[in-house]
Design an enzyme around this catalytic site. Structure first.
Site, mmCIF file in Angstrom:
data_model
loop_
_atom_site.group_PDB
_atom_site.id
_atom_site.type_symbol
_atom_site.label_atom_id
_atom_site.label_comp_id
_atom_site.label_asym_id
_atom_site.label_seq_id
_atom_site.Cartn_x
_atom_site.Cartn_y
_atom_site.Cartn_z
ATOM 1 C CG ASP A 223 -0.394 -0.351 2.550
ATOM 2 O OD1 ASP A 223 0.859 -0.456 2.657
ATOM 3 O OD2 ASP A 223 -0.885 -0.566 3.790
ATOM 4 C CG ASP A 247 -2.371 -8.004 -13.197
ATOM 5 O OD1 ASP A 247 -1.706 -6.878 -13.812
ATOM 6 O OD2 ASP A 247 -3.490 -7.273 -12.273
HETATM 7 C C1 IPM Z 1 -1.033 -8.035 -17.399
HETATM 8 C C2 IPM Z 1 -2.617 -8.391 -17.832
HETATM 9 C C3 IPM Z 1 -2.522 -10.053 -17.439
HETATM 10 C C4 IPM Z 1 -1.630 -10.806 -16.245
HETATM 11 C C5 IPM Z 1 -3.886 -10.267 -17.870
HETATM 12 C C6 IPM Z 1 -4.372 -10.619 -18.966
HETATM 13 C C7 IPM Z 1 -4.341 -12.199 -17.564
HETATM 14 O O1 IPM Z 1 -2.787 -7.336 -16.392
HETATM 15 O O2 IPM Z 1 0.129 -9.655 -18.342
HETATM 16 O O3 IPM Z 1 -0.296 -7.316 -16.924
HETATM 17 O O4 IPM Z 1 -3.447 -10.416 -14.813
HETATM 18 O O5 IPM Z 1 -1.401 -10.877 -15.193
HETATM 19 MG MG MG Z 2 -1.792 -6.151 -15.850
#
Ligand code: IPM
Ligand code: MG
Length: 356
Positions: A223, A247
């Site tokens: 965070d 992500d």
């Molecule tokens: C990324 C995308 C992917 C993930 C999705 C499309 C599954 O958001 O490559 O960051 O979450 O890894």
């Molecule tokens: Mg992503």
């Protein structure tokens, strides 16, 4: 040198941006005397439409047998109703896992010519943005058991998050090696005040750090990291973190550089074969209209040249062609500002090719 590249065009703007990246690779092949051959590997929503599954075995084979893989983007609202085990994204996750790609590298670098597109206050942007997010890619919540069930008269769902020491160790090493070649600082991001997986993560990263006394290691809760990335991004050199945190933070990191459309990524495991893609999605709202920015994919192709094929001069040529196009004021819609010249996807690809 001859290389075989598996090509996943995918959905939405995927086919358009991949076309331009291939055009640039062909220009590189011609200039430097290489032979690149391309093998189509359908994946994502288009593969669901033609084969019933997001990643047909034949596509997986093509990727596993290639020297490297170039990917556009997958997914779109058309396949939102698919059961979760058959969504386009599942194809990508299966491919990452089957290829053993445990490290995802996403650079967040602000192009000086695009400083005006940076959404941060100008005194913050002036300190510079140049860091890398190293994301663990085939563990954690993404690959734990997913269940939805009926209990106590209502629907419940659970996703399991687990990590082993070896999974943390191998990606931590990549981050420390990278920091050695950069500014010598690793920030490991976790939620160790709450999660057991994060406590294991932190302990293991600390052990790995003993082999890198020349690299500074800091720990940060996720965070706080999300906040620090917008408060003062200049403090970061290499961020290493688990799958889901990576992500989220890598989207945030890309956006503060001006446009998510500019940022490439590489996913690698042991060996030189990797998967290279822009970090943005399939943008179905502008698909087929020649409006997409191909630069993220073109820079992903440059990363492929550098990291999978050991072609540094060739990668430099692509990156400098992109820089020159930006210097000349050429812009796609997502990075248009002031008196830049607006180009479509094809024209931007052609301008970059012409500068190789
Ligand atoms: C990324 C995308 C992917 C993930 C999705 C499309 C599954 O958001 O490559 O960051 O979450 O890894
Ligand atoms: Mg992503």
């Amino acid at each position: 040198m001859n290389k075989t590249i598996a090509v996943i065009r995918g959905d939405g703007i995927g086919p358009e941006i991949v076309n331009e990246a291939i055009g640039v690779l062909d220009a590189v092949a011609k200039k430097f005397g290489h032979g690149f051959s391309y093998q189509e590997a359908p994946m994502g929503g288009c593969a669901i439409d033609s084969f019933g599954v997001p990643l047909p075995d034949s596509s997986l084979e093509t990727c596993l047998n290639a020297d490297s893989v170039l990917l556009g983007a997958v997914g779109g609202p058309k396949w939102d109703a698919q059961p979760s085990a058959n969504r386009p994204e599942r194809g990508l996750l299966k491919l990452r896992s089957a290829m053993g790609l445990y490290t995802n590298v996403r650079p967040a670098r602000m192009f000086s010519d695009l400083a005006a597109a940076c959404p941060l206050r100008s005194d913050i942007a002036a300190r510079g943005i140049d860091f890398v997010v190293v994301r663990e890619l085939i563990g954690g919540l993404y690959f734990g058991e997913h269940t939805t069930f009926e209990a106590d008269g209502e629907q419940k769902a659970a996703d399991v998050c687990s990590y082993s020491e070896h999974e943390v160790r191998r990606v931590a090493r990549v981050a420390f090696d990278m920091a050695r070649k950069r500014r010598g600082r690793v920030t490991s991001v976790d939620k160790a005040n709450v999660l057991d997986t994060s406590r294991l993560w932190r302990r293991t990263v600390e052990e790995v750090a003993k082999d890198y006394p020349d690299v500074e290691l800091l720990h940060m809760y996720v965070d706080n990291a999300a906040m620090q990335i917008v408060r003062d991004p200049s403090q970061f050199d290499v961020i290493v973190t688990e799958n889901l945190f990576g992500d989220i933070l890598s989207d945030e990191a890309s956006q503060i550089t001006g446009s998510i459309g500019m940022i490439p990524s590489s996913s690698m495991g042991e060996g030189t074969r990797g998967l290279y893609e822009p970090i943005h999605g399939s943008a179905p709202d502008i698909a087929g209209q020649d409006k997409a920015n191909p630069i993220g994919t073109i820079l992903a192709a440059a990363m492929m040249l550098r990291y999978s094929f050991d072609m540094a001069a060739e990668a430099d040529a692509v990156e400098s062609a992109v820089d020159q196009a930006l210097k000349a004021g050429l812009r796609c819609g997502d990075i248009l500002n002031g008196d830049g010249k607006l180009l479509g996807c094809k024209a931007m690809g052609a301008e970059i090719r012409a500068r190789i």
